[in-house]
Scaffold this motif. Structure first.
Motif, mmCIF file in Angstrom:
data_model
loop_
_atom_site.group_PDB
_atom_site.id
_atom_site.type_symbol
_atom_site.label_atom_id
_atom_site.label_comp_id
_atom_site.label_asym_id
_atom_site.label_seq_id
_atom_site.Cartn_x
_atom_site.Cartn_y
_atom_site.Cartn_z
ATOM 1 N N MET A 24 5.108 -0.840 -3.831
ATOM 2 C CA MET A 24 4.284 -1.252 -4.958
ATOM 3 C C MET A 24 4.914 -0.751 -6.238
ATOM 4 S SD MET A 24 3.779 1.752 -3.863
ATOM 5 C CE MET A 24 3.338 1.175 -2.229
ATOM 6 N N ASP B 88 2.824 7.631 0.866
ATOM 7 C CA ASP B 88 3.117 6.204 0.673
ATOM 8 C C ASP B 88 3.319 5.531 2.022
ATOM 9 O OD1 ASP B 88 3.820 3.717 -0.214
ATOM 10 O OD2 ASP B 88 5.574 4.367 -1.371
ATOM 11 N N GLU C 139 5.557 -3.961 3.365
ATOM 12 C CA GLU C 139 5.126 -3.960 1.951
ATOM 13 C C GLU C 139 6.298 -3.590 1.047
ATOM 14 O OE1 GLU C 139 3.906 -2.203 -1.864
ATOM 15 O OE2 GLU C 139 4.734 -1.097 -0.207
ATOM 16 N N GLU C 140 7.092 -2.634 1.522
ATOM 17 C CA GLU C 140 8.170 -2.090 0.685
ATOM 18 C C GLU C 140 9.314 -3.096 0.535
ATOM 19 O OE1 GLU C 140 7.809 0.519 -0.927
ATOM 20 O OE2 GLU C 140 6.528 1.925 0.164
ATOM 21 N N TRP D 143 6.850 10.228 -5.676
ATOM 22 C CA TRP D 143 6.847 8.820 -5.244
ATOM 23 C C TRP D 143 8.277 8.341 -4.933
ATOM 24 C CZ3 TRP D 143 8.090 4.064 -8.159
ATOM 25 C CH2 TRP D 143 7.735 2.905 -7.452
ATOM 26 N N HIS D 144 8.445 7.760 -3.741
ATOM 27 C CA HIS D 144 9.740 7.246 -3.276
ATOM 28 C C HIS D 144 10.844 8.307 -3.338
ATOM 29 C CE1 HIS D 144 8.685 2.661 -3.572
ATOM 30 N NE2 HIS D 144 7.980 3.322 -2.681
HETATM 31 ZN ZN LIG Z 1 6.200 2.650 -1.653
#
Ligand SMILES: [Zn+2]
Length: 330
Positions: free
Chosen positions: A1, A157, A189-190, A296-297
């Motif tokens: 996302m 995530d 999703e990724e 994140w990531h």
């Molecule tokens: Zn992600």
């Protein structure tokens, strides 16, 4: 996302600046007091690989067991990085299916092949289906694949929201409401590439939305509630401008009534995520997400970042929002 508005990226820099200040204090004599404070704070911190001691009991959160959800995150992390098409993700799929089966959920599995920049990738959507009296469907969703990055296990995530939906399924399977409740565990999703660029992302949700459209079920979906990245210790979920306003109001007023106004805050953000595969086809959607996490990531998205209390708050809000939606007459 992906977050569309970068303005609130400021919080990341503030966190980094705070870290630099503490680090520089530690390297100087003047920083002794700071250091003492940091040590005592560390001593008081909860064990990092365990659920929070003060996780509310399930009776306090509508039956949702935050500690059990935390164990579901730990289990997914134990499988290691599990991007779409990997061997590890097959183990995660088996785990999700076996937990759903133990909870008495009927499930459909859709195995499909996605065309990606890395070639064909085998993916699987898993859909738990709880019957209702009417054809209307309340659709809940999470993605369970992790981003293709070295040493990335996606505790928050991918892991946190999948754990929440498993625990929601344990609470709802076996019940019978006015409307059906379906719970989607989405693959892919990724983005396969490092950057998020359409159509290299949201493979699973696009597939499910298209499939439900073909079968005629999509028109019966009354609400689509997505959770993604909901496990951090300082969880703060903003209202997503790409979500349906009325449905967002239902979820946020539920959170307010339950006393979680510090988590579900009245601030705006704009998120690109799996819900858009459904909103693009006219479904009312809401995304429950905190994308402003410093890890994140990165390989730092690990189990120690996850709070069983945060999982319980989000689980409680989802269960109660479903109750509200079940009361609607049309
Ligand atoms: Zn992600």
């Amino acid at each position: 996302m992906r977050r569309l508005w970068t303005r609130s990226g400021v919080s990341v820099y503030v966190a980094l600046a705070a870290f630099v200040v503490v680090a520089s204090c530690n390297s100087s004599d003047a920083g002794k007091a700071e250091r003492g404070r940091a040590v005592s704070a560390a001593a008081k911190a909860p064990p990092t690989q365990m659920p929070d001691e003060d996780t509310p009991a399930p009776e306090k959160t509508g039956g949702f067991d935050g500690k059990r959800a935390f164990a579901d995150v730990a289990k997914q992390v134990d499988f290691g990085p599990h991007p779409a098409g990997s061997q590890a993700i097959a183990q995660v799929q088996d785990y999700i299916l076996s937990e759903l089966s133990s909870a008495g959920c009927a499930t459909d599995v859709d195995a499909f092949t996605a065309q990606t920049p890395a070639g064909e990738v085998a993916m699987k959507n898993i859909l738990a289906k709880i019957p209702g009296e009417r054809p209307g469907i309340i659709l809940l969703a999470t993605h369970y694949d992790t981003k293709r990055l070295e040493n990335f296990v996606g505790a928050d995530d991918g892991g946190s929201s999948t754990a929440v939906m498993l625990e929601v399924a344990r609470n709802l399977c076996g019940q019978h409401g006015r409307y059906q409740v379906w719970i989607a565990f989405l693959d892919g999703e990724e983005a396969v590439n490092p950057e998020w660029k359409d159509p290299d992302n949201r493979y699973g949700s696009r597939q499910m939305a298209a499939k439900l459209n073909m079968s005629g079920d999509l028109k019966n979906v009354r609400a689509f509630i997505l959770a993604d990245i909901v496990g951090s210790r300082e969880l703060r979920i903003k209202r997503d401008a790409n979500s349906d306003k009325a449905l967002t109001d239902i979820v946020w007023s539920t959170a307010n009534r339950l006393g979680y106004f510090g988590v579900f805050v009245n601030m705006p953000t704009a998120i690109e995520d799996d819900h858009q595969s459904f909103s693009a086809r006219g479904v009312k959607t809401v995304d429950i997400i905190d994308l402003e996490i410093p890890y994140w990531h990165t390989p730092q998205d690990t189990l120690d970042k996850i709070s069983s209390k945060s999982l319980a708050v989000v689980g409680h809000v989802i269960l109660d929002s479903v109750k509200q939606l079940q009361l609607q007459n049309k």
